[in-house]
Write a protein that holds these residues in place. Sequence first.
Motif: not given
Length: 256
Positions: A13-22, A90-94, A122-130
């Motif tokens: 799973a990739v979590v953008t902004g996964g280094n804190g908060g939500i 799993i891609l979480v665009n956070n 979120a568009f770019l990361c999803s586009h790249a992950a597809y």
Amino acid sequence: MNTKLFDLSGKVAVVTGGNGGIGLGMAKGMADAGATIVVAGRDAAKNAAAVKEIQGLGAKASAIPVDVLKEESCRALIADTVKAYGRLDILVNNAGMSIRKQPEQYTLAEWHTVMDSNLTSAFLCSHAAYPAMKKAGVGKIVNIGSMMSIFGAPFATAYAASKGGMVQMTKSMATAWAKDNIQVNAILPGWIDTALTRRAREQISGLHDSVLKRTPAARWGVPDDFAGIAVFLAAPASDFVTGAAITVDGGYSVQG
Ligand code: NDP
């Protein structure tokens, strides 16, 4: 109960902004369910601390620095993940931010910063992950919206536009990629105690108490409140759920 429904063993799973908060709350939940986590933020010290915290749960985790404002950085994040682990499930665009100003005070550059940080990223990361998800024949994309996906506020013109757009983008990608067995859903958090809202509480007088008053659960949310919903939307349990926008708000959005 079929425990495999919520099992993320072997998933990456990739979590953008996964280094804190939500983002970290969701990352820890998915790690606890067996996933390997790629923490993707800008701040190297926060990235390292988050990786350590996730590894402390007994899970595998690493950090890939990313600036989601840059297309090449988003594409490199996904490419480097696939290179390192051989998969992306799993891609979480956070990743997200806000500039709180009345609409008439906004510059075009500020508008673009908010829209690009929250929505275009979120568009770019999803586009790249597809391509990787399509090839694997399975994938989960989780987009983080907001109460501002539903409501408006005088200080949130660009933020609300980005978060409203996030829901509509989620629905469109869900319809496009259902044929590839990729589910795309959104989470709409209520008011959660994080660095983002600590700044908001400094800038908007009375915010702390007005949130408490309106929230039936009678408290601000915390990042750990997002562990369960992240696991659900990342796991086989949600295989027939796509295009949904699920509020996690202690009842804030249904209070009359
Ligand atoms: P935080 O400020 O704690 O987290 C924001 C995260 O986004 C950070 O990890 C930050 O990483 C990352 N980020 C921001 N800009 C970039 C960028 N250009 N490139 C890479 N990473 C970036 O706040 P929250 O946890 O509250 O916010 C997480 C998400 O939840 C956001 O999308 C926010 O809009 C949303 N949300 C939050 C609510 C709340 O009440 N807290 C309510 C509704 C939605 P770094 O520090 O490394 O830059």
